[in-house]
Structures are given as C-alpha cells and as structure tokens.
Design a protein around this motif. Structure first.
Motif, PDB file in Angstrom:
ATOM      1  N   ILE A  90      29.370  -2.402  -1.956  1.00  0.00           N
ATOM      2  CA  ILE A  90      30.544  -1.846  -2.173  1.00  0.00           C
ATOM      3  C   ILE A  90      31.961  -1.990  -2.239  1.00  0.00           C
ATOM      4  O   ILE A  90      32.420  -2.469  -3.395  1.00  0.00           O
ATOM      5  CB  ILE A  90      30.970  -0.393  -1.097  1.00  0.00           C
ATOM      6  N   THR A  91      32.355  -3.197  -1.308  1.00  0.00           N
ATOM      7  CA  THR A  91      33.094  -3.863  -0.950  1.00  0.00           C
ATOM      8  C   THR A  91      33.420  -4.680  -2.120  1.00  0.00           C
ATOM      9  O   THR A  91      34.506  -5.874  -2.944  1.00  0.00           O
ATOM     10  CB  THR A  91      33.131  -5.132  -0.355  1.00  0.00           C
ATOM     11  N   VAL A  92      32.346  -5.978  -2.823  1.00  0.00           N
ATOM     12  CA  VAL A  92      32.488  -6.898  -3.342  1.00  0.00           C
ATOM     13  C   VAL A  92      32.529  -6.451  -5.104  1.00  0.00           C
ATOM     14  O   VAL A  92      33.000  -7.165  -6.079  1.00  0.00           O
ATOM     15  CB  VAL A  92      30.967  -7.947  -4.259  1.00  0.00           C
ATOM     16  N   GLN A  93      31.576  -4.946  -5.811  1.00  0.00           N
ATOM     17  CA  GLN A  93      32.126  -4.402  -6.927  1.00  0.00           C
ATOM     18  C   GLN A  93      33.399  -3.631  -6.702  1.00  0.00           C
ATOM     19  O   GLN A  93      33.621  -3.214  -7.715  1.00  0.00           O
ATOM     20  CB  GLN A  93      31.403  -2.890  -6.601  1.00  0.00           C
ATOM     21  N   HIS A  94      34.320  -3.567  -5.442  1.00  0.00           N
ATOM     22  CA  HIS A  94      35.721  -3.212  -5.733  1.00  0.00           C
ATOM     23  C   HIS A  94      35.393  -1.965  -5.777  1.00  0.00           C
ATOM     24  O   HIS A  94      36.290  -1.091  -5.934  1.00  0.00           O
ATOM     25  CB  HIS A  94      36.532  -4.082  -7.093  1.00  0.00           C
ATOM     26  N   TYR A  95      34.897  -0.752  -5.713  1.00  0.00           N
ATOM     27  CA  TYR A  95      34.592   0.593  -5.314  1.00  0.00           C
ATOM     28  C   TYR A  95      35.621   0.758  -3.824  1.00  0.00           C
ATOM     29  O   TYR A  95      36.282   0.256  -3.067  1.00  0.00           O
ATOM     30  CB  TYR A  95      33.122   0.607  -5.242  1.00  0.00           C
ATOM     31  N   PRO A  96      36.233   2.440  -4.269  1.00  0.00           N
ATOM     32  CA  PRO A  96      36.709   2.527  -3.003  1.00  0.00           C
ATOM     33  C   PRO A  96      36.642   3.076  -1.558  1.00  0.00           C
ATOM     34  O   PRO A  96      35.257   3.664  -1.943  1.00  0.00           O
ATOM     35  CB  PRO A  96      38.156   3.728  -3.360  1.00  0.00           C
ATOM     36  N   PRO A  97      37.097   2.983  -1.104  1.00  0.00           N
ATOM     37  CA  PRO A  97      36.069   3.448   0.472  1.00  0.00           C
ATOM     38  C   PRO A  97      36.391   4.928   0.494  1.00  0.00           C
ATOM     39  O   PRO A  97      37.108   5.550  -0.079  1.00  0.00           O
ATOM     40  CB  PRO A  97      36.665   2.601   1.820  1.00  0.00           C
ATOM     41  N   THR A  98      35.373   5.737   1.120  1.00  0.00           N
ATOM     42  CA  THR A  98      35.939   6.624   0.628  1.00  0.00           C
ATOM     43  C   THR A  98      35.065   7.466   2.930  1.00  0.00           C
ATOM     44  O   THR A  98      34.326   6.183   3.268  1.00  0.00           O
ATOM     45  CB  THR A  98      34.414   7.472   0.109  1.00  0.00           C
ATOM     46  N   ILE A  99      35.372   8.865   2.781  1.00  0.00           N
ATOM     47  CA  ILE A  99      35.524   8.732   4.690  1.00  0.00           C
ATOM     48  C   ILE A  99      33.210   8.578   4.498  1.00  0.00           C
ATOM     49  O   ILE A  99      33.439   8.285   5.800  1.00  0.00           O
ATOM     50  CB  ILE A  99      35.104  10.315   4.234  1.00  0.00           C
ATOM     51  N   PRO A 100      32.868   9.395   3.822  1.00  0.00           N
ATOM     52  CA  PRO A 100      31.355   9.209   4.286  1.00  0.00           C
ATOM     53  C   PRO A 100      30.463   7.815   4.515  1.00  0.00           C
ATOM     54  O   PRO A 100      30.078   7.400   5.872  1.00  0.00           O
ATOM     55  CB  PRO A 100      30.138  10.099   3.047  1.00  0.00           C
ATOM     56  N   ASP A 101      31.012   6.455   4.013  1.00  0.00           N
ATOM     57  CA  ASP A 101      30.426   5.321   3.929  1.00  0.00           C
ATOM     58  C   ASP A 101      31.064   5.156   5.200  1.00  0.00           C
ATOM     59  O   ASP A 101      30.864   4.247   6.272  1.00  0.00           O
ATOM     60  CB  ASP A 101      30.841   4.260   2.875  1.00  0.00           C
ATOM     61  N   VAL A 102      32.374   4.997   5.759  1.00  0.00           N
ATOM     62  CA  VAL A 102      33.408   4.945   6.657  1.00  0.00           C
ATOM     63  C   VAL A 102      33.126   4.932   8.292  1.00  0.00           C
ATOM     64  O   VAL A 102      32.706   4.211   8.904  1.00  0.00           O
ATOM     65  CB  VAL A 102      35.076   4.851   6.186  1.00  0.00           C
ATOM     66  N   VAL A 103      32.932   6.590   7.609  1.00  0.00           N
ATOM     67  CA  VAL A 103      32.223   7.109   9.485  1.00  0.00           C
ATOM     68  C   VAL A 103      30.516   6.866   9.613  1.00  0.00           C
ATOM     69  O   VAL A 103      30.381   6.301  10.471  1.00  0.00           O
ATOM     70  CB  VAL A 103      32.439   9.103   8.886  1.00  0.00           C
ATOM     71  N   ALA A 104      29.819   6.760   8.225  1.00  0.00           N
ATOM     72  CA  ALA A 104      28.803   6.351   8.508  1.00  0.00           C
ATOM     73  C   ALA A 104      28.335   5.166   8.994  1.00  0.00           C
ATOM     74  O   ALA A 104      27.630   5.067  10.315  1.00  0.00           O
ATOM     75  CB  ALA A 104      27.623   6.287   6.848  1.00  0.00           C
ATOM     76  N   PHE A 105      29.620   4.035   8.612  1.00  0.00           N
ATOM     77  CA  PHE A 105      29.380   3.033   9.506  1.00  0.00           C
ATOM     78  C   PHE A 105      29.721   2.786  10.797  1.00  0.00           C
ATOM     79  O   PHE A 105      29.011   2.055  12.035  1.00  0.00           O
ATOM     80  CB  PHE A 105      30.236   1.888   8.606  1.00  0.00           C
ATOM     81  N   MET A 106      30.702   3.824  11.456  1.00  0.00           N
ATOM     82  CA  MET A 106      31.258   3.360  13.130  1.00  0.00           C
ATOM     83  C   MET A 106      30.301   4.400  13.446  1.00  0.00           C
ATOM     84  O   MET A 106      30.090   4.025  14.150  1.00  0.00           O
ATOM     85  CB  MET A 106      32.586   4.508  12.519  1.00  0.00           C
ATOM     86  N   ILE A 107      29.101   4.944  12.865  1.00  0.00           N
ATOM     87  CA  ILE A 107      28.117   6.299  13.740  1.00  0.00           C
ATOM     88  C   ILE A 107      26.938   4.897  13.815  1.00  0.00           C
ATOM     89  O   ILE A 107      26.738   4.893  15.347  1.00  0.00           O
ATOM     90  CB  ILE A 107      28.217   7.176  12.944  1.00  0.00           C
ATOM     91  N   ALA A 108      26.531   4.015  12.716  1.00  0.00           N
ATOM     92  CA  ALA A 108      26.139   3.083  13.226  1.00  0.00           C
ATOM     93  C   ALA A 108      26.016   2.264  13.796  1.00  0.00           C
ATOM     94  O   ALA A 108      24.756   1.617  14.274  1.00  0.00           O
ATOM     95  CB  ALA A 108      25.674   2.352  11.864  1.00  0.00           C
ATOM     96  N   ILE A 109      27.474   1.718  14.462  1.00  0.00           N
ATOM     97  CA  ILE A 109      27.287   0.606  15.482  1.00  0.00           C
ATOM     98  C   ILE A 109      27.518   1.029  16.220  1.00  0.00           C
ATOM     99  O   ILE A 109      27.051   0.933  17.489  1.00  0.00           O
ATOM    100  CB  ILE A 109      28.871   0.625  15.528  1.00  0.00           C
ATOM    101  N   TYR A 110      27.856   3.139  16.362  1.00  0.00           N
ATOM    102  CA  TYR A 110      27.899   3.743  18.058  1.00  0.00           C
ATOM    103  C   TYR A 110      26.268   4.054  18.098  1.00  0.00           C
ATOM    104  O   TYR A 110      26.263   3.789  19.567  1.00  0.00           O
ATOM    105  CB  TYR A 110      28.282   4.802  17.902  1.00  0.00           C
ATOM    106  N   SER A 111      25.732   4.101  17.356  1.00  0.00           N
ATOM    107  CA  SER A 111      24.268   4.583  17.781  1.00  0.00           C
ATOM    108  C   SER A 111      23.245   3.239  18.201  1.00  0.00           C
ATOM    109  O   SER A 111      22.302   3.558  18.452  1.00  0.00           O
ATOM    110  CB  SER A 111      23.610   5.204  16.393  1.00  0.00           C
ATOM    111  N   VAL A 112      23.498   2.100  17.515  1.00  0.00           N
ATOM    112  CA  VAL A 112      23.159   0.524  18.355  1.00  0.00           C
ATOM    113  C   VAL A 112      23.352   0.557  19.167  1.00  0.00           C
ATOM    114  O   VAL A 112      21.977   0.327  20.382  1.00  0.00           O
ATOM    115  CB  VAL A 112      23.580  -0.721  17.583  1.00  0.00           C
ATOM    116  N   ALA A 113      24.327   0.490  20.091  1.00  0.00           N
ATOM    117  CA  ALA A 113      25.092   0.763  21.344  1.00  0.00           C
ATOM    118  C   ALA A 113      24.817   1.200  22.868  1.00  0.00           C
ATOM    119  O   ALA A 113      24.064   1.170  23.475  1.00  0.00           O
ATOM    120  CB  ALA A 113      25.942   0.221  22.122  1.00  0.00           C
ATOM    121  N   ALA A 114      24.203   2.982  21.706  1.00  0.00           N
ATOM    122  CA  ALA A 114      23.912   4.414  22.379  1.00  0.00           C
ATOM    123  C   ALA A 114      22.310   4.174  22.714  1.00  0.00           C
ATOM    124  O   ALA A 114      22.088   4.136  23.915  1.00  0.00           O
ATOM    125  CB  ALA A 114      24.218   4.889  21.957  1.00  0.00           C
ATOM    126  N   HIS A 115      21.773   3.261  21.497  1.00  0.00           N
ATOM    127  CA  HIS A 115      20.197   3.807  21.938  1.00  0.00           C
ATOM    128  C   HIS A 115      19.275   2.299  21.624  1.00  0.00           C
ATOM    129  O   HIS A 115      17.893   2.673  21.242  1.00  0.00           O
ATOM    130  CB  HIS A 115      19.543   4.557  19.884  1.00  0.00           C
TER     131      HIS A 115
END
Length: 406
Positions: A90-115
């Motif tokens: 998405i960054t390479v293609q210059h697509y704008p960030p959206t709420i779902p992908d940004v929040v999903a990125f944060m939840i994924a970081i939390y999930s790795v640390a928590a599980h």
C-alpha cells in the motif's frame, strides 16, 4: 431478566467460548467502518497531492488485511507478517491509509506480544518496528520529527501492552492452578481427618462393645450355674444378657466398615482406658475451671441414660468445644454448657462470649482432624443434628441434638 438481555448474555457466552468467531466479528465491524471512510469521506485536499484515489486493488488489500485478524490468536506471527507485506505494498503504491488497515496493524503487533513467548514476540516486535520505519521513509511526504517519534512510541507501547497482559494472564492462571491445588489438598486433608475421626470413634465403640460382651459372658456363666436351683435369678440374668446384647449389636453396626487402626506405643495405653461419658462431665468442667476459664453447667429436663455411644459422643463434643474455647476465645472469656433432656433426644449446647469465629474455625493442633470435621462426624454417626456459628451478642456457639435411642 428480559428475553433480550438473556439473548445478549447467551451471545456473549458463545463468543467467549469461540475466540476466533469473536475476532471475525471484530474484523467485520472494522471493515464496515473502513468502507464508510473510503466511499463516503473525501480525502483532504492537502493529501490528494501525495496519495492516489482508492481503486479495486486497494479495497481488496484492505479487506485482506482486516479479515486476517480472524486468525490473530492462533497464528499471530503469520498474521503480522502478512499485514506488514500488504502495508508495504500500500505504501509503495501511494494508496492512502485507512482506519481498518492502520488498526489491524496495531492489533497484529499487540497479538504477537500477547499470544507468543518472549523470543517470538520480541522478533515480531522488532520486525514490525523496522518495517514501520521503512514505510515512514517511503511515504511521499515528510511526517516531521515529532510525528515520527510519536508513531514509534505507539508501536513500542502496543508491544509492551501485549507483553504485560500476557504476563498478567499467566499470573492469574498460576493463581487459579494454585487455588485448585490447595482445594485438592484441603479435600485430601478433610478426608484424612474424617478417616482419623471415624477410626477414633470406632476404637471408642469397640471398647463399649467389648465391655458389653464381657457383661454378657459373666451373666451367661452365672445363669448356667444357677439355672437348676434358682430359675428366677437365671431368668433375670438372661434378660440382662438380652438387653446388653441388643445394645452391643446397636453399637457394633456403627463400626462395621470402619478399620480399627493401630497407634504408637505412647498412645496405646490411653486407648485401653474406659471411655468417658456425661457422668464424667463434672470432672471435665473442674479441669477446665482450673485453667482459668469460667464455665457454668445447666441441666434441664429429667436426666435419662443415653446409649453408650451417644454418651461418649456428647462428652467428646463438649470436651472439643471447651478445648477450642480455651485456645481461641481469649483470657476473659466465659463459657456455658447446657443439657436439655426430652423423652426422645438430648440437646447439648456449648457457648462462649469470646472472640467469635476463631473459637471453632481453628483446628486442634494436638489431635489433627478433631475440629469441625470431628464434631460433624460424631453427631452424624448417631443420626443427630449439629449447628455451629457465631453467637448473638458475640462469641461462638455449638448446638447438637442426639436421639437418646440412636
């Protein structure tokens, strides 16, 4: 409770039992929020110079990123790697960030640390931090130093939050396991106390039965010798044998199935002594008064002779309750012992005005198992009823009812 509330409670319980389904519902909700942002909101004018308009490829990427959260608890490292790859594209293609992908990125970081364990979660956190900084560098606009530092702090904070929650979850799990082990140990101790007390009761009843059998033997021998010259006395001896035999059989039924255990030599002599009964209550109270505890005795109703087993059990109950009062009620405590005789039963009450619950709840350290468990075992053995609890006005009370003919 209304049907709606019951339905919500059932749905919540269903989600708690199926964490993957709960994550799928969360992802769907996040995705719907993202579609509102993509199709309803227009990009700010200052961002249109840096980002291209969303197209089908961008929408598919957002859907894939968001729905991958369904597997975040079972495969957190895989989900994080997939989201990082999609975010990089998405960054390479210059697509704008959206709420779902940004929040999903944060939840994924939390999930790795928590599980995941520390090694894997640290690797995942480092991978996410490096990838995030690379994407910041590839952005078509300069975010500024403050924004850069705050974004990095957010990534690190999410990882730390996940680790702390994992450690907290492990701590509570350990507490639950320890509580379960203690509960099992308490149950084992209670069973051992019951076995100990039943064994003691069986030994006491054994001595009672042995005494009755001895009486029967003596009476039978006397009846045999005088049968021809004195039939009247012989008949009286036979009647005594019949009565004593019935009593012995009644007591024998109570010790069937209870093993009579051996004791060490220093206690064996005491067990061969005659078992005490309510006739020895005065001597017991005198001994208690010598220790400094003020004890008063009331007897109501016409005193009747209970069965030998009930006689021993009532005496032991009073002895145990007064012993606990001496130990735990305090130096200024007073005690009262009451015996209520009726035609059918005997009620025994022992009360004190001491420190309350501590009087009975602490077990007898010299004779393990002779506390609450022993009291309940003795009273239940003779079909009686026992109530133990705080006394009105302070102190503690023990009340037991024994049938005179158990």
């Amino acid at each position: 409770m209304s049907p709606r509330i019951r339905g919500l409670a059932a749905f919540r319980a269903w989600l708690q039992s199926r964490p993957q389904a709960a994550d799928a519902f969360m992802a769907l909700g996040l995705l719907l929020l993202g579609f509102v942002q993509v199709f309803v909101e227009d990009q700010p004018k200052e961002l249109k110079a840096y980002y291209v308009d969303p197209d089908a490829g961008h929408i598919l990427l957002v859907i894939a990123i968001t729905m991958s959260l369904t597997f975040r608890q079972r495969h957190p490292m895989t989900v994080l790697a997939f989201i990082l790859a999609c975010e990089f594209w998405i960054t390479v293609q210059h697509y704008p960030p959206t709420i779902p992908d940004v929040v999903a990125f944060m939840i994924a970081i939390y999930s790795v640390a928590a599980h995941r364990a520390l090694a894997i979660s640290a690797l995942g956190g480092l991978l996410a931090l490096v990838s995030f900084n690379v994407m910041l560098i590839l952005l078509p606009m300069n975010a500024g130093l403050i924004t850069y530092l705050m974004d990095n702090a957010l990534v690190i904070g999410l990882w730390v939050l996940g680790r702390n929650l994992r450690l907290r979850r492990a701590y509570f799990t350990e507490l639950e396991d320890r509580a379960a082990r203690l509960e099992r140990a308490r149950g084992t101790d209670a069973r051992a106390a019951r076995v100990e007390e039943r064994s003691r009761i069986a030994r006491e009843l054994h001595d009672v039965v042995a005494h009755h059998v001895s009486v029967m033997t003596v009476q039978a021998g006397a009846a045999r010798r005088i049968l021809d010259r004195d039939p009247g006395n012989a008949r009286e001896a036979m009647t005594t044998i019949e009565e004593v035999g019935r009593t012995a059989l009644s007591e024998m039924r109570r010790i069937v199935g209870v093993l009579r255990t051996e004791r060490d030599a220093d206690r064996a002599g005491g067990e061969l002594a005659p078992q005490p009964g309510l006739g020895d209550l005065g001597e017991l109270l005198d001994h208690v008064r010598e220790t400094g505890l003020s004890v008063q005795l009331w007897i109501e109703g016409e005193a009747r002779t209970p069965s030998p087993g009930v006689d021993v059990a009532a005496f032991r109950l009073i002895q145990e309750a007064l012993t606990n009062t001496l130990k735990h009620a305090g130096p200024e405590a007073r005690a009262w012992v009451r015996l209520y005789y009726t035609d059918d039963d005997l009620t025994v009450e022992i009360e004190d005005d001491g420190r309350g619950t501590a009087t009975i709840m602490a077990d007898n350290g010299d004779n393990p198992g002779h506390g609450l468990v022993g009291m309940y075992e003795r009273v239940a053995l003779y079909g009686g009823e026992l109530r133990i609890g705080p006394r009105v006005g302070g102190g503690f009370g023990v009340r037991a009812r024994f049938p005179l003919e158990a």
